[in-house]
Design a protein around this motif. Structure first.
Motif, mmCIF file in Angstrom:
data_model
loop_
_atom_site.group_PDB
_atom_site.id
_atom_site.type_symbol
_atom_site.label_atom_id
_atom_site.label_comp_id
_atom_site.label_asym_id
_atom_site.label_seq_id
_atom_site.Cartn_x
_atom_site.Cartn_y
_atom_site.Cartn_z
ATOM 1 N N MET A 1 0.855 -1.173 0.000
ATOM 2 C CA MET A 1 0.000 0.000 0.000
ATOM 3 C C MET A 1 0.901 1.236 0.000
ATOM 4 O O MET A 1 1.830 1.327 0.788
ATOM 5 N N GLU A 2 0.623 2.147 -0.889
ATOM 6 C CA GLU A 2 1.401 3.374 -0.971
ATOM 7 C C GLU A 2 0.596 4.510 -0.363
ATOM 8 O O GLU A 2 -0.535 4.767 -0.771
ATOM 9 N N LEU A 3 1.193 5.199 0.629
ATOM 10 C CA LEU A 3 0.547 6.319 1.297
ATOM 11 C C LEU A 3 1.425 7.557 1.191
ATOM 12 O O LEU A 3 2.575 7.478 0.765
ATOM 13 N N SER A 4 0.894 8.687 1.613
ATOM 14 C CA SER A 4 1.613 9.959 1.529
ATOM 15 C C SER A 4 2.305 10.288 2.846
ATOM 16 O O SER A 4 1.849 9.899 3.915
ATOM 17 N N ALA A 5 3.395 11.031 2.747
ATOM 18 C CA ALA A 5 4.098 11.527 3.929
ATOM 19 C C ALA A 5 4.464 12.983 3.698
ATOM 20 O O ALA A 5 4.964 13.341 2.632
ATOM 21 N N VAL A 6 4.188 13.814 4.691
ATOM 22 C CA VAL A 6 4.573 15.221 4.664
ATOM 23 C C VAL A 6 5.554 15.415 5.810
ATOM 24 O O VAL A 6 5.214 15.158 6.967
ATOM 25 N N ALA A 10 11.117 20.591 12.401
ATOM 26 C CA ALA A 10 10.569 20.906 13.717
ATOM 27 C C ALA A 10 11.342 22.088 14.305
ATOM 28 O O ALA A 10 12.559 22.182 14.108
ATOM 29 N N PRO A 11 10.679 22.982 15.021
ATOM 30 C CA PRO A 11 11.360 24.141 15.587
ATOM 31 C C PRO A 11 12.521 23.767 16.517
ATOM 32 O O PRO A 11 13.526 24.461 16.573
ATOM 33 N N GLU A 12 12.389 22.658 17.222
ATOM 34 C CA GLU A 12 13.423 22.229 18.168
ATOM 35 C C GLU A 12 14.498 21.364 17.517
ATOM 36 O O GLU A 12 15.407 20.891 18.181
ATOM 37 N N GLY A 13 14.385 21.163 16.221
ATOM 38 C CA GLY A 13 15.328 20.325 15.482
ATOM 39 C C GLY A 13 14.659 19.038 15.038
ATOM 40 O O GLY A 13 13.645 18.621 15.591
ATOM 41 N N GLY A 14 15.210 18.404 14.045
ATOM 42 C CA GLY A 14 14.628 17.186 13.507
ATOM 43 C C GLY A 14 13.450 17.500 12.603
ATOM 44 O O GLY A 14 13.312 18.615 12.089
ATOM 45 N N TYR A 15 12.596 16.501 12.429
ATOM 46 C CA TYR A 15 11.469 16.622 11.503
ATOM 47 C C TYR A 15 10.199 16.046 12.113
ATOM 48 O O TYR A 15 10.250 15.079 12.866
ATOM 49 N N VAL A 16 9.073 16.643 11.745
ATOM 50 C CA VAL A 16 7.751 16.110 12.064
ATOM 51 C C VAL A 16 7.243 15.445 10.795
ATOM 52 O O VAL A 16 7.316 16.027 9.713
ATOM 53 N N ALA A 17 6.746 14.223 10.921
ATOM 54 C CA ALA A 17 6.232 13.464 9.780
ATOM 55 C C ALA A 17 4.735 13.243 9.970
ATOM 56 O O ALA A 17 4.295 12.837 11.046
ATOM 57 N N PHE A 18 3.959 13.488 8.925
ATOM 58 C CA PHE A 18 2.500 13.416 8.972
ATOM 59 C C PHE A 18 1.987 12.610 7.795
ATOM 60 O O PHE A 18 2.423 12.802 6.664
ATOM 61 N N ASN A 19 1.059 11.697 8.058
ATOM 62 C CA ASN A 19 0.387 10.939 7.000
ATOM 63 C C ASN A 19 -1.044 11.451 6.898
ATOM 64 O O ASN A 19 -1.853 11.220 7.793
ATOM 65 N N PRO A 20 -1.387 12.163 5.800
ATOM 66 C CA PRO A 20 -2.722 12.749 5.688
ATOM 67 C C PRO A 20 -3.856 11.743 5.543
ATOM 68 O O PRO A 20 -4.987 12.027 5.929
ATOM 69 N N ARG A 56 -6.149 8.877 -2.841
ATOM 70 C CA ARG A 56 -4.855 9.427 -2.452
ATOM 71 C C ARG A 56 -5.003 10.903 -2.125
ATOM 72 O O ARG A 56 -5.802 11.605 -2.733
ATOM 73 N N SER A 57 -4.190 11.370 -1.198
ATOM 74 C CA SER A 57 -4.151 12.793 -0.883
ATOM 75 C C SER A 57 -3.505 13.544 -2.033
ATOM 76 O O SER A 57 -2.671 13.006 -2.759
ATOM 77 N N LEU A 58 -3.865 14.792 -2.180
ATOM 78 C CA LEU A 58 -3.288 15.653 -3.195
ATOM 79 C C LEU A 58 -2.511 16.755 -2.490
ATOM 80 O O LEU A 58 -3.069 17.494 -1.671
ATOM 81 N N LEU A 59 -1.244 16.859 -2.782
ATOM 82 C CA LEU A 59 -0.411 17.911 -2.222
ATOM 83 C C LEU A 59 -0.201 18.969 -3.294
ATOM 84 O O LEU A 59 0.192 18.657 -4.419
ATOM 85 N N THR A 60 -0.482 20.212 -2.952
ATOM 86 C CA THR A 60 -0.291 21.317 -3.870
ATOM 87 C C THR A 60 0.241 22.512 -3.092
ATOM 88 O O THR A 60 0.438 22.422 -1.880
ATOM 89 N N THR A 61 0.480 23.597 -3.754
ATOM 90 C CA THR A 61 0.938 24.817 -3.100
ATOM 91 C C THR A 61 0.006 25.961 -3.474
ATOM 92 O O THR A 61 -0.747 25.874 -4.441
#
Length: 68
Positions: A1-6, A10-20, A56-61
């Motif tokens: 299964m293929e899903l999305s990741a955003v 993160a302000p304190e360093g590193g990264y926040v990962a989100f699956n919509p 599937r989620s759609l990512l745009t700007t």
């Protein structure tokens, strides 16, 4: 299964990962760690709450005009 990741810095360093598709969110010190943590969190989530749609989620700007 293929899903999305955003992934966002993160302000304190590193990264926040989100699956919509599921709403799962996690973090990690590096992109690879954040993504691995997201895979694990999403797999655990899907064990209890299977997806009922294959959409599937759609990512745009979009553009915001800067105010002086």
């Amino acid at each position: 299964m293929e899903l999305s990741a955003v992934l966002t810095p993160a302000p304190e360093g590193g990264y926040v990962a989100f699956n919509p598709e599921t709403g799962t969110t996690t973090q990690g010190e590096a992109v690879e760690e954040a993504l691995a943590n997201l895979v694990e969190a999403t797999e655990l989530y899907l064990e209890e709450f299977p997806l009922t749609t294959s959409a599937r989620s759609l990512l745009t700007t979009f553009h915001i005009t800067e105010h002086a």
